[in-house]
Design a protein around this motif. Structure first.
Motif, PDB file in Angstrom:
ATOM      1  N   LEU A  64      -1.762   3.111  -3.248  1.00 27.50           N
ATOM      2  CA  LEU A  64      -1.970   2.110  -2.206  1.00 27.50           C
ATOM      3  C   LEU A  64      -3.043   1.112  -2.616  1.00 27.50           C
ATOM      4  O   LEU A  64      -2.890  -0.098  -2.430  1.00 27.50           O
ATOM      5  CB  LEU A  64      -2.348   2.795  -0.892  1.00 27.50           C
ATOM      6  N   GLY A  65      -4.124   1.588  -3.205  1.00 29.39           N
ATOM      7  CA  GLY A  65      -5.178   0.691  -3.679  1.00 29.39           C
ATOM      8  C   GLY A  65      -4.712  -0.198  -4.814  1.00 29.39           C
ATOM      9  O   GLY A  65      -5.032  -1.386  -4.863  1.00 29.39           O
ATOM     10  N   ASP A  66      -3.935   0.384  -5.732  1.00 30.96           N
ATOM     11  CA  ASP A  66      -3.402  -0.411  -6.846  1.00 30.96           C
ATOM     12  C   ASP A  66      -2.428  -1.476  -6.366  1.00 30.96           C
ATOM     13  O   ASP A  66      -2.336  -2.555  -6.951  1.00 30.96           O
ATOM     14  CB  ASP A  66      -2.703   0.493  -7.867  1.00 30.96           C
ATOM     15  N   ALA A  67      -1.705  -1.196  -5.300  1.00 26.47           N
ATOM     16  CA  ALA A  67      -0.745  -2.169  -4.775  1.00 26.47           C
ATOM     17  C   ALA A  67      -1.437  -3.224  -3.909  1.00 26.47           C
ATOM     18  O   ALA A  67      -1.028  -4.387  -3.897  1.00 26.47           O
ATOM     19  CB  ALA A  67       0.324  -1.457  -3.959  1.00 26.47           C
ATOM     20  N   SER A  68      -2.476  -2.845  -3.193  1.00 30.97           N
ATOM     21  CA  SER A  68      -3.096  -3.793  -2.265  1.00 30.97           C
ATOM     22  C   SER A  68      -4.039  -4.770  -2.964  1.00 30.97           C
ATOM     23  O   SER A  68      -4.241  -5.884  -2.472  1.00 30.97           O
ATOM     24  CB  SER A  68      -3.850  -3.039  -1.172  1.00 30.97           C
ATOM     25  N   TYR A  69      -4.613  -4.393  -4.086  1.00 26.89           N
ATOM     26  CA  TYR A  69      -5.553  -5.283  -4.758  1.00 26.89           C
ATOM     27  C   TYR A  69      -4.907  -6.593  -5.206  1.00 26.89           C
ATOM     28  O   TYR A  69      -5.463  -7.669  -4.939  1.00 26.89           O
ATOM     29  CB  TYR A  69      -6.228  -4.570  -5.935  1.00 26.89           C
ATOM     30  N   LEU A  71      -2.378  -8.070  -3.908  1.00 26.44           N
ATOM     31  CA  LEU A  71      -2.103  -8.835  -2.687  1.00 26.44           C
ATOM     32  C   LEU A  71      -3.375  -9.502  -2.166  1.00 26.44           C
ATOM     33  O   LEU A  71      -3.345 -10.646  -1.712  1.00 26.44           O
ATOM     34  CB  LEU A  71      -1.512  -7.927  -1.613  1.00 26.44           C
ATOM     35  N   TYR A  72      -4.472  -8.802  -2.246  1.00 25.47           N
ATOM     36  CA  TYR A  72      -5.754  -9.358  -1.818  1.00 25.47           C
ATOM     37  C   TYR A  72      -6.144 -10.553  -2.687  1.00 25.47           C
ATOM     38  O   TYR A  72      -6.596 -11.582  -2.180  1.00 25.47           O
ATOM     39  CB  TYR A  72      -6.820  -8.263  -1.878  1.00 25.47           C
ATOM     40  N   HIS A  75      -3.474 -13.624  -2.044  1.00 23.66           N
ATOM     41  CA  HIS A  75      -3.135 -14.135  -0.713  1.00 23.66           C
ATOM     42  C   HIS A  75      -3.712 -15.530  -0.451  1.00 23.66           C
ATOM     43  O   HIS A  75      -3.070 -16.343   0.214  1.00 23.66           O
ATOM     44  CB  HIS A  75      -3.524 -13.144   0.379  1.00 23.66           C
TER      45      HIS A  75
END
Length: 84
Positions: A64-69, A71-72, A75
């Motif tokens: 989840l952290g690897d996927a959200s970074y 995107l952050y 964005h």
């Protein structure tokens, strides 16, 4: 409770904005004054082997952290492109 876990919990509680005192508008905590505190939190969690560290290093949470970074990071440029 190990000695490393107690500082971790104390630092996490201190880092919450709800527990920070209200300062005048001329003084802001957003100017990097909390950076040393967050450094201590990160180092404590990275070197710790308590339940909290093991729980946060669960493969699903790491994924989840690897996927959200990304995107952050992306964005704001994507938002700027779409607003034009």
């Amino acid at each position: 409770m190990s000695l490393v876990t107690r500082p971790t919990l104390v630092l996490l509680l201190l880092s919450l904005r709800a527990y920070m005192p209200r300062f005048p508008h001329s003084f802001s905590l957003d100017v990097g004054l909390l950076a040393p505190l967050f450094l201590l939190i990160i180092l404590t969690l990275a070197l710790d082997t308590s339940f909290l560290s093991r729980w946060l290093s669960h493969p699903w949470l790491v994924l989840l952290g690897d996927a959200s970074y990304p995107l952050y990071i992306l964005h704001v440029p994507i938002r700027m492109l779409l607003e034009d």
